[in-house]
Design a protein around this motif. Structure first.
Motif, mmCIF file in Angstrom:
data_model
loop_
_atom_site.group_PDB
_atom_site.id
_atom_site.type_symbol
_atom_site.label_atom_id
_atom_site.label_comp_id
_atom_site.label_asym_id
_atom_site.label_seq_id
_atom_site.Cartn_x
_atom_site.Cartn_y
_atom_site.Cartn_z
ATOM 1 N N PHE A 1 0.852 -1.188 0.000
ATOM 2 C CA PHE A 1 0.000 0.000 0.000
ATOM 3 C C PHE A 1 0.889 1.239 0.000
ATOM 4 N N ASN A 2 0.400 2.287 -0.640
ATOM 5 C CA ASN A 2 1.179 3.518 -0.745
ATOM 6 C C ASN A 2 0.823 4.555 0.306
ATOM 7 N N SER A 3 -0.296 4.370 0.989
ATOM 8 C CA SER A 3 -0.720 5.364 1.970
ATOM 9 C C SER A 3 -1.658 4.716 2.979
ATOM 10 N N ALA A 4 -1.822 5.400 4.119
ATOM 11 C CA ALA A 4 -2.772 4.928 5.123
ATOM 12 C C ALA A 4 -4.194 4.942 4.579
ATOM 13 N N GLU A 5 -4.489 5.949 3.742
ATOM 14 C CA GLU A 5 -5.830 6.023 3.157
ATOM 15 C C GLU A 5 -6.135 4.783 2.325
ATOM 16 N N GLU A 6 -5.145 4.302 1.562
ATOM 17 C CA GLU A 6 -5.350 3.088 0.769
ATOM 18 C C GLU A 6 -5.658 1.891 1.663
ATOM 19 N N VAL A 7 -4.953 1.791 2.765
ATOM 20 C CA VAL A 7 -5.173 0.669 3.676
ATOM 21 C C VAL A 7 -6.612 0.681 4.181
ATOM 22 N N PHE A 8 -7.077 1.845 4.616
ATOM 23 C CA PHE A 8 -8.414 1.901 5.191
ATOM 24 C C PHE A 8 -9.509 1.804 4.134
ATOM 25 N N ARG A 9 -9.209 2.201 2.897
ATOM 26 C CA ARG A 9 -10.189 1.962 1.835
ATOM 27 C C ARG A 9 -10.390 0.467 1.632
ATOM 28 N N CYS A 10 -9.284 -0.278 1.710
ATOM 29 C CA CYS A 10 -9.394 -1.732 1.626
ATOM 30 C C CYS A 10 -10.176 -2.273 2.819
ATOM 31 N N PHE A 11 -9.897 -1.724 3.991
ATOM 32 C CA PHE A 11 -10.566 -2.132 5.227
ATOM 33 C C PHE A 11 -12.086 -1.989 5.110
ATOM 34 N N THR A 12 -12.530 -0.890 4.490
ATOM 35 C CA THR A 12 -13.971 -0.658 4.376
ATOM 36 C C THR A 12 -14.595 -1.365 3.178
ATOM 37 N N ALA A 13 -13.778 -1.834 2.231
ATOM 38 C CA ALA A 13 -14.327 -2.478 1.034
ATOM 39 C C ALA A 13 -14.868 -3.876 1.313
ATOM 40 N N TYR A 14 -14.452 -4.479 2.434
ATOM 41 C CA TYR A 14 -14.875 -5.843 2.763
ATOM 42 C C TYR A 14 -15.543 -5.843 4.139
ATOM 43 N N PRO A 15 -16.751 -5.326 4.237
ATOM 44 C CA PRO A 15 -17.420 -5.219 5.543
ATOM 45 C C PRO A 15 -17.774 -6.589 6.109
ATOM 46 N N LEU A 16 -17.631 -6.728 7.422
ATOM 47 C CA LEU A 16 -17.928 -8.021 8.052
ATOM 48 C C LEU A 16 -19.388 -8.444 7.900
ATOM 49 N N PRO A 17 -20.361 -7.517 7.892
ATOM 50 C CA PRO A 17 -21.738 -7.979 7.661
ATOM 51 C C PRO A 17 -21.936 -8.683 6.319
ATOM 52 N N ALA A 18 -20.977 -8.554 5.396
ATOM 53 C CA ALA A 18 -21.061 -9.266 4.120
ATOM 54 C C ALA A 18 -20.439 -10.657 4.192
ATOM 55 N N HIS A 19 -19.897 -11.033 5.349
ATOM 56 C CA HIS A 19 -19.327 -12.377 5.488
ATOM 57 C C HIS A 19 -20.440 -13.414 5.317
ATOM 58 N N GLY B 1 -13.922 -0.670 14.890
ATOM 59 C CA GLY B 1 -14.837 -0.474 13.770
ATOM 60 C C GLY B 1 -15.536 -1.750 13.363
ATOM 61 N N TYR B 2 -14.798 -2.849 13.331
ATOM 62 C CA TYR B 2 -15.406 -4.130 12.981
ATOM 63 C C TYR B 2 -16.442 -4.549 14.028
ATOM 64 N N ARG B 3 -16.097 -4.408 15.300
ATOM 65 C CA ARG B 3 -17.059 -4.790 16.334
ATOM 66 C C ARG B 3 -18.318 -3.935 16.232
ATOM 67 N N SER B 4 -18.154 -2.638 15.997
ATOM 68 C CA SER B 4 -19.311 -1.759 15.880
ATOM 69 C C SER B 4 -20.196 -2.152 14.705
ATOM 70 N N SER B 5 -19.571 -2.523 13.577
ATOM 71 C CA SER B 5 -20.383 -2.915 12.420
ATOM 72 C C SER B 5 -21.168 -4.185 12.709
ATOM 73 N N ILE B 6 -20.570 -5.105 13.471
ATOM 74 C CA ILE B 6 -21.278 -6.339 13.825
ATOM 75 C C ILE B 6 -22.442 -6.034 14.770
ATOM 76 N N LEU B 7 -22.190 -5.215 15.796
ATOM 77 C CA LEU B 7 -23.255 -4.885 16.738
ATOM 78 C C LEU B 7 -24.373 -4.119 16.055
ATOM 79 N N SER B 8 -24.025 -3.212 15.169
ATOM 80 C CA SER B 8 -25.046 -2.467 14.440
ATOM 81 C C SER B 8 -25.891 -3.407 13.592
ATOM 82 N N TRP B 9 -25.236 -4.351 12.952
ATOM 83 C CA TRP B 9 -25.957 -5.325 12.127
ATOM 84 C C TRP B 9 -26.882 -6.186 12.986
ATOM 85 N N ILE B 10 -26.410 -6.614 14.151
ATOM 86 C CA ILE B 10 -27.243 -7.417 15.044
ATOM 87 C C ILE B 10 -28.466 -6.635 15.487
#
Length: 652
Positions: A401-419, A542-551
């Motif tokens: 990755f070239n920047s922190a922004e790239e890392v977090f864009r990847c982080f948000t591209a695969y949301p856990l509620p889509a597992h 962030g991941y835990r929050s997305s799971i709790l929000s989904w629940i």
């Protein structure tokens, strides 16, 4: 990948004579050469050519082919009203590709093609693909039962991705042609590819198959093990295949061997030997990624019947002559007669093998029913010839990755509620025990430890800004003075309310999965590298929050449907929906140390891998075959033991 300039003809152009040298004639001549080399007689050749021309009659005759096809020439185009639609079928963007299977001196010939739309849009290509399937059923008696069962998943009106639907036809001696469909699992977004593939398996009667697939071909998660295609044989037989193709980014030779390991036909070491033979000295397939295809057949819904390994030999050899030598060496070492392969290449080649690279695009290996099958993928080169030493259709480097922004864009591209586990829970009529399992895992793996991780970072942070940022998050974690609103207490409250409704027993596996999750997360959230630990904490929260929000959303639906599960007002947490954005702003306000991007990548991807792996384990515990559940218990016991680290390290 260079753009292919082309347009479909207007009505007036279609009425006119086709170009002097068009794709239909050119591809038909190349196909005839393959059929002849494969031992088809003239009658079989003619019949196969007629089928191919019939399938492509609406568009292939109207594409001009450059006679010279010089490396710098884009020769496959109409000169007026050219569009920028790019076909991913082949490396030079020609919407036709050939392949030939060699097994026991016999050969099948396959043509993969993309039916062309009237406009360079997914909507137009979707319409053209659907029209072709209607013709396949009407004219060739193709069975569309399974196609229709999953059509709404992969062909929505507002679909995404680089293609809509592809098809192939397989010609075998003394047999009618067989047709296949190739869907785009990323049609609803790249982050939903795993869930779409899993739901399609379930609809088609393979409700226990995902566990073995996730533990092998998809074990590194959706970012590195990218689900690219979902294919169906359009035949009614029980042995008709369902196939999932995975592109393995930044894979080592050992990763590819492991990806093939779940197949019933797998022989340990064979895939590794094939990889070394075709990839020569390549340790990481980073310039262009390798692919596997897991095939599932009726009557066996627990694991793939076979896994095919595809190596992009055109990227890891100077020219096609080198590739031919490697294939011959491999066949000789495995006591396989190379005469058929050599005859195929000699008949098909219309240039010297030393003059370019890419006529061989892929070489594939599969063991099925105790037989080794080698498949050679051959490009038409109708659009261009890649010069020796080129890298045809290289893939992006996902390891850097070239920047922190790239890392977090990847982080948000695969949301856990889509597992797939989360999505399947949403479809199950009885959800209480599944939600309880998920919450227990999140509590034991995250909520019971997050305060310690945050406090440790605050106490030792070298930057006052960093300490202040995470001290505020620690205060929120503890309920800002009201323990009843502490995040861990909210999870406990949810568990207490759901416990009476939990009618299923999974053998107390949840604490083990939670302990394993805690072990993996601790490596990153408690790292002595402040940047790594801070990034991992942001991702974990962030991941835990997305799971709790989904629940909560799921349970609100349950309440409206008269279910017994509900939250009170004080159970509604303030989720950290903007935490990653705030963290990136924090990084911009300080001077990160050298190597900060690598540390952020390690922390974020480590957290993502740990969370995703835990959901894989929950999926197996509830929906996997009994054998896979027993294997899961053994694995997570070893993972949660002292000294265990992260999934990435385990994979290495």
């Amino acid at each position: 990948m260079s753009a292919l300039k082309r347009t479909l003809p207007s009505a007036a152009e279609r009425a006119a004579a086709p170009p002097a040298l068009n794709l239909s004639d050119y591809a038909s001549a190349r196909l005839r050469a393959l059929l002849k080399a494969a031992g088809f007689d003239r009658r079989e050749e003619d019949r196969s050519i007629d089928v191919f021309q019939d399938l492509t009659a609406s568009w292939a005759p109207h594409y001009a082919v450059s006679r010279a096809r010089a490396p710098a020439t884009s020769g496959f185009f109409q000169k007026s009203n050219a569009s920028t639609w790019v076909s991913d079928i082949s490396d030079d963007n020609t919407p036709v590709e050939f392949s030939v299977t060699v097994v026991d001196g016999q050969s099948d010939v396959r043509v993969l093609f993309e039916t062309q739309g009237q406009e360079p849009t997914l909507a137009s290509y979707r319409e053209a693909g659907l029209a072709l399937h209607a013709r396949l059923e009407r004219t060739f008696s193709a069975d569309l039962t399974r196609f229709r069962a999953v059509q709404d998943l992969f062909l929505p009106h507002d679909m995404h991705g680089p293609f809509a639907v592809w098809n192939s036809v397989v010609f075998s001696r003394n047999k009618p042609p067989i047709f296949k469909t190739y869907f785009n699992p990323q049609a609803r977004g790249i982050g939903n590819a795993y869930a779409l593939a899993e739901e399609a398996l379930c609809r088609l009667g393979f409700g226990r198959a995902w566990s073995a697939f996730a533990a092998s071909a998809a074990r590194r998660g959706p970012y590195l093990d990218e689900v690219k295609y979902f294919a169906l044989d359009l035949t009614p037989e029980q042995e008709a295949r369902i196939k999932i193709y995975v592109r393995h980014h930044a894979a080592r030779q050992e990763d590819l061997e492991f990806a093939c390991g779940a197949a019933e036909a797998h022989v340990p070491g064979e895939a590794l030997a094939f990889t070394r033979a075709m990839g020569a000295d390549c340790e990481h397939f980073s310039a262009r990624s390798a692919v596997t295809c897991s095939s599932f057949v009726g009557g066996r819904d627990e694991r793939p019947a076979a896994t095919t390994l595809y190596l992009p030999v055109c990227v890891y050899a100077r020219d096609d002559a080198v590739v031919k030598c490697r294939v011959n060496d491999y066949l000789a070492r495995n006591a396989i007669d190379a005469a058929l392969y050599n005859r195929i290449i000699d008949e098909f080649a219309d240039r010297s093998l030393e003059s370019g690279i890419g006529m061989h695009s892929w070489i594939a290996f599969r063991r099925h029913q105790q037989r080794e099958r080698t498949t050679i993928y051959l490009a038409t080169e109708a659009n261009r010839i890649h010069p020796p030493g080129a890298i045809p259709a290289g893939t992006a480097d996902r390891a850097t990755f070239n920047s922190a922004e790239e890392v977090f864009r990847c982080f948000t591209a695969y949301p856990l509620p889509a597992h797939p586990f989360m999505q399947r829970v949403g479809h199950e009529p009885e959800k209480a025990h599944l939600i309880w399992s998920l919450l227990t895992t999140i509590h034991d793996g995250v909520s019971a430890n997050i305060v310690t991780w945050l406090a440790t970072l605050v106490a030792r942070a070298q930057s006052g800004r960093v300490a202040s940022f995470f001290a505020h998050q620690l205060d929120r974690e503890m309920g800002a003075g009201d323990f009843a609103r502490a995040r861990s207490e909210l999870v406990n409250e949810c568990l207490r309310r759901i416990e009476p409704q939990r009618a299923h027993d999974t053998g107390n596996v949840e604490p083990l999965i939670g302990r394993s999750l805690r072990t993996f997360l601790s490596k990153h959230c408690a790292s002595t590298d402040d940047i790594e630990s801070s990034a991992a904490l942001v991702a974990t929260i962030g991941y835990r929050s997305s799971i709790l929000s989904w629940i909560m959303q799921l349970l609100q639906i349950e309440t409206r449907n008269g279910g017994p599960l509900q939250f009170t007002e004080r159970n509604d947490p303030e989720f950290d929906t903007h935490l990653s954005d705030n963290y990136l702003s924090l990084l911009r306000s300080i001077t990160p140390p050298p190597g900060a991007v690598e540390s952020i990548q390690t922390g974020v991807m480590g957290a993502q891998s740990a969370m995703w792996t835990s959901l894989d384990a929950l999926y197996t515990a509830h929906f996997g075959a009994p054998k896979h559940q027993d294997e899961l218990l053994h694995v997570i016991h070893s993972q949660a033991a002292p000294g265990a680290s992260s999934k990435a390290e385990m994979n290495n």
